[in-house]
Write a protein that holds these residues in place. Sequence first.
Motif, PDB file in Angstrom:
ATOM      1  N   TRP A  37       0.828  -1.202   0.000  1.00 42.25           N
ATOM      2  CA  TRP A  37       0.000   0.000   0.000  1.00 42.25           C
ATOM      3  C   TRP A  37       0.864   1.254   0.000  1.00 42.25           C
ATOM      4  O   TRP A  37       1.992   1.260   0.495  1.00 42.25           O
ATOM      5  N   MET A  38       0.314   2.353  -0.547  1.00 42.70           N
ATOM      6  CA  MET A  38       0.924   3.673  -0.400  1.00 42.70           C
ATOM      7  C   MET A  38       0.932   4.010   1.083  1.00 42.70           C
ATOM      8  O   MET A  38       0.036   3.591   1.818  1.00 42.70           O
ATOM      9  N   THR A  39       1.897   4.802   1.506  1.00 30.51           N
ATOM     10  CA  THR A  39       1.868   5.270   2.885  1.00 30.51           C
ATOM     11  C   THR A  39       0.670   6.210   3.048  1.00 30.51           C
ATOM     12  O   THR A  39       0.157   6.752   2.060  1.00 30.51           O
ATOM     13  N   GLU A  40       0.248   6.399   4.274  1.00 31.14           N
ATOM     14  CA  GLU A  40      -0.868   7.316   4.509  1.00 31.14           C
ATOM     15  C   GLU A  40      -0.516   8.722   4.040  1.00 31.14           C
ATOM     16  O   GLU A  40      -1.356   9.407   3.457  1.00 31.14           O
ATOM     17  N   ASP A  41       0.731   9.150   4.271  1.00 28.31           N
ATOM     18  CA  ASP A  41       1.135  10.485   3.823  1.00 28.31           C
ATOM     19  C   ASP A  41       1.075  10.612   2.304  1.00 28.31           C
ATOM     20  O   ASP A  41       0.618  11.631   1.778  1.00 28.31           O
ATOM     21  N   ALA A  42       1.515   9.576   1.583  1.00 25.69           N
ATOM     22  CA  ALA A  42       1.473   9.606   0.120  1.00 25.69           C
ATOM     23  C   ALA A  42       0.020   9.630  -0.365  1.00 25.69           C
ATOM     24  O   ALA A  42      -0.316  10.357  -1.314  1.00 25.69           O
ATOM     25  N   MET A  43      -0.838   8.869   0.297  1.00 24.88           N
ATOM     26  CA  MET A  43      -2.249   8.844  -0.109  1.00 24.88           C
ATOM     27  C   MET A  43      -2.918  10.177   0.196  1.00 24.88           C
ATOM     28  O   MET A  43      -3.693  10.688  -0.609  1.00 24.88           O
ATOM     29  N   LYS A  44      -2.598  10.769   1.343  1.00 22.57           N
ATOM     30  CA  LYS A  44      -3.166  12.080   1.674  1.00 22.57           C
ATOM     31  C   LYS A  44      -2.755  13.115   0.632  1.00 22.57           C
ATOM     32  O   LYS A  44      -3.572  13.951   0.218  1.00 22.57           O
ATOM     33  N   ALA A  45      -1.509  13.064   0.181  1.00 21.31           N
ATOM     34  CA  ALA A  45      -1.041  13.990  -0.857  1.00 21.31           C
ATOM     35  C   ALA A  45      -1.803  13.770  -2.155  1.00 21.31           C
ATOM     36  O   ALA A  45      -2.207  14.727  -2.823  1.00 21.31           O
ATOM     37  N   LYS A  46      -2.036  12.499  -2.511  1.00 23.01           N
ATOM     38  CA  LYS A  46      -2.762  12.184  -3.742  1.00 23.01           C
ATOM     39  C   LYS A  46      -4.206  12.678  -3.663  1.00 23.01           C
ATOM     40  O   LYS A  46      -4.740  13.228  -4.628  1.00 23.01           O
ATOM     41  N   GLU A  49      -4.180  16.288  -4.299  1.00 22.98           N
ATOM     42  CA  GLU A  49      -3.962  16.532  -5.732  1.00 22.98           C
ATOM     43  C   GLU A  49      -5.243  16.308  -6.535  1.00 22.98           C
ATOM     44  O   GLU A  49      -5.474  16.979  -7.542  1.00 22.98           O
ATOM     45  N   GLY A  86      -4.266   4.253  -5.634  1.00 22.37           N
ATOM     46  CA  GLY A  86      -4.862   5.546  -5.311  1.00 22.37           C
ATOM     47  C   GLY A  86      -6.127   5.840  -6.085  1.00 22.37           C
ATOM     48  O   GLY A  86      -6.725   6.908  -5.930  1.00 22.37           O
TER      49      GLY A  86
END
Length: 94
Positions: A37-46, A49, A86
């Motif tokens: 899975w994407m990290t939570e921080d990466a998913m929050k950024a996505k 976006e 994502g």
Amino acid sequence: MRMIATSLAAAFLIAPVVAPIAAFAGPACTAEAKDKWMTEDAMKAKVTEMGYQKIKTFKVSGSCYEIYGYTKDGKKAEVYFNPVSGAVVKSEID
């Protein structure tokens, strides 16, 4: 034979209780292990976006990332995301 009849009767009594609970379960977003899975921080950024804003809740829900927030148009949104790609799997926009 009596045991089978009792089991069937129990199943018919339980089904009306269990079926509505299953209807409220979120979608199946991925079968991948959490280490993929994407990290939570990466998913929050996505999510940012993608235009979602004022995120009130960001959580893991089953095999999904789920948010409660607003669209860029200011509409309430409940959105389930595939945590690997994502991609939006399911959304309810009010």
